[in-house]
Design an enzyme around this catalytic site. Structure first.
Site, short mmCIF file in Angstrom:
data_model
loop_
_atom_site.label_atom_id
_atom_site.label_comp_id
_atom_site.label_asym_id
_atom_site.label_seq_id
_atom_site.Cartn_x
_atom_site.Cartn_y
_atom_site.Cartn_z
N THR A 243 0.24 0.90 6.63
CA THR A 243 0.20 -0.20 5.67
C THR A 243 0.32 -1.51 6.45
O THR A 243 0.67 -1.49 7.62
CB THR A 243 1.33 -0.09 4.64
OG1 THR A 243 1.28 -1.21 3.74
CG2 THR A 243 2.71 -0.06 5.29
N GLY A 244 0.01 -2.60 5.81
CA GLY A 244 0.16 -3.89 6.48
C GLY A 244 -1.11 -4.70 6.42
O GLY A 244 -2.01 -4.41 5.63
N THR B 217 0.84 -1.20 0.00
CA THR B 217 0.00 0.00 0.00
C THR B 217 0.87 1.25 0.00
O THR B 217 1.98 1.22 0.52
CB THR B 217 -0.87 -0.04 1.27
OG1 THR B 217 -1.79 -1.09 1.11
CG2 THR B 217 -1.58 1.25 1.55
N GLY C 217 -4.48 -5.59 6.92
CA GLY C 217 -5.55 -4.63 7.18
C GLY C 217 -6.52 -5.00 8.27
O GLY C 217 -7.01 -4.11 8.99
N GLY D 16 -10.37 -3.11 2.96
CA GLY D 16 -9.29 -3.15 3.96
C GLY D 16 -9.33 -1.93 4.85
O GLY D 16 -10.29 -1.16 4.86
N ASP D 17 -8.25 -1.77 5.60
CA ASP D 17 -8.13 -0.64 6.53
C ASP D 17 -7.84 0.68 5.81
O ASP D 17 -8.15 1.76 6.33
CB ASP D 17 -6.98 -0.90 7.50
CG ASP D 17 -5.66 -1.08 6.74
OD1 ASP D 17 -5.62 -1.89 5.80
OD2 ASP D 17 -4.69 -0.36 7.06
N ARG E 191 -14.12 -7.27 -0.46
CA ARG E 191 -13.42 -7.07 0.82
C ARG E 191 -12.84 -5.66 0.87
O ARG E 191 -12.15 -5.23 -0.03
CB ARG E 191 -12.30 -8.11 0.93
CG ARG E 191 -11.42 -7.97 2.18
CD ARG E 191 -10.16 -7.18 1.91
NE ARG E 191 -9.23 -7.18 3.03
CZ ARG E 191 -8.16 -6.40 3.10
NH1 ARG E 191 -7.88 -5.55 2.14
NH2 ARG E 191 -7.36 -6.45 4.13
N1 ASP Z 1 -3.49 -2.58 4.45
C1 ASP Z 1 -3.82 -3.05 3.14
C2 ASP Z 1 -5.07 -3.87 3.21
O1 ASP Z 1 -5.19 -4.70 4.09
C3 ASP Z 1 -2.74 -3.84 2.50
C4 ASP Z 1 -1.39 -3.21 2.49
O2 ASP Z 1 -1.07 -2.35 3.32
O3 ASP Z 1 -0.59 -3.52 1.62
O4 ASP Z 1 -5.90 -3.73 2.33
#
Ligand code: ASP
Length: 294
Positions: free
Chosen positions: A213-214, A162, A216, A192-193, A190
């Site tokens: 990021t990470g 992200t 989610g 995400g965060d 779906r």
């Molecule tokens: N946080 C993002 C999600 O879960 C993914 C990412 O950070 O790469 O959609």
């Protein structure tokens, strides 16, 4: 981030910083700066945002993005859009021209088209690298039950790519933006965060601008961007708050990810509990970029 992608990531975040800085240097707003920085990374196929994003389990790109203005608390977000090259541009239009905060799926695409943003085909966002990435993942999934039942999303080795930006302008206003294609092989629909206020992104002049990021699902359960901003409003420094956010994510839900944080005094924090995260920073006196964890 695989070894052979490190250089491309560093180049990508440096290009984003250059775009954001050029807005700030000519007296532009933090809001414009984060938008321009994120557009550069959405356009760069290296990242999981815009064209080149991870594919969902049906082989489609589905994008989420949020932009937030710390001066007014206005925000604009889009979720599950499939026909926008730059979801942050649509998010910005929502912030500036709509009484609402979120639009999702076709509603978001219609809003964007009505506000002069050209729609593309979903195929225009899909690149061969990601078709192969999904194929390999699904082949592996068919061999392991843990992958089939969705537990693979818990694996810390899953990559996350992200993009996000935070900025402070000469009027003392801060802003944040986050944009993503979400997680590889996600179920259609779906969310995400990244596009959720206070989870993947938050900005308030009274606390901080934050982008995460990470993985989610844990990040949204902890409302992590707001959690971090609240620590700064309580008098803590962004560097400390960023590290604490990663500790909290790991200790509370075994989550993994990264965070960038900036307050209205220009103090910043960058932290991640993954092996690598690409970041870049520019101030009047510093210009730096990196990927490795200390
Ligand atoms: N946080 C993002 C999600 O879960 C993914 C990412 O950070 O790469 O959609």
């Amino acid at each position: 981030m695989p070894d052979d992608m490190v250089e491309a990531h560093i180049r990508g975040v440096r290009n984003a910083i250059a775009a954001g800085w050029s807005v700030l240097a000519r007296g532009g707003s933090a809001l414009d700066a984060v938008e321009e920085a994120v557009v550069i990374m959405e356009d760069d196929e290296t990242f999981d945002a815009g064209r080149g994003s991870f594919l969902n389990r049906e082989g489609k790109v589905q994008l989420d993005a949020l932009i937030m203005d710390g001066a007014t608390l206005r925000a604009g977000g889009v979720g599950c859009v499939e026909r926008l090259r730059n979801p942050v541009r649509a998010a910005r239009k929502i912030l500036s021209e709509s009484p609402h905060v979120y639009f999702v799926a076709e509603g978001a695409e219609c809003f964007a088209a009505e506000h002069g943003i050209e729609l593309c085909r979903n195929e225009d966002l899909v690149i061969p690298r990601e078709i192969e990435h999904l194929r390999k993942f699904q082949e592996e999934a068919s061999r392991h039950d843990t992958v089939k039942d969705g537990n693979h999303l818990f694996a810390p080795e899953m990559t996350h790519d992200t993009v996000g930006a935070v900025a402070l302008d000469r009027n003392g206003n801060i802003a944040a933006s986050t944009s993503t294609g979400g997680t590889l092989n996600k179920a259609p629909g779906r969310l995400g965060d990244s596009s959720l206020i206070g989870c993947g992104c938050y900005a308030d002049n009274q606390s901080a601008a934050v982008s995460t990021t990470g993985w989610g699902e844990p990040i949204m359960k902890l409302v992590l961007a707001k959690w971090t901003a609240d620590r700064i409003a309580a008098g803590n420094l962004p560097g400390w708050a960023a590290r604490e956010a990663m500790n909290y994510l790991e200790q509370r839900l075994n989550g993994h990810g990264g965070i960038i944080v900036l307050n209205g005094q220009g103090q910043f924090g960058i932290a991640y509990n993954t092996p690598r995260m690409a970041w870049a920073i520019r101030t009047i006196s510093i210009e730096q970029a990196g990927v490795e964890r200390e």
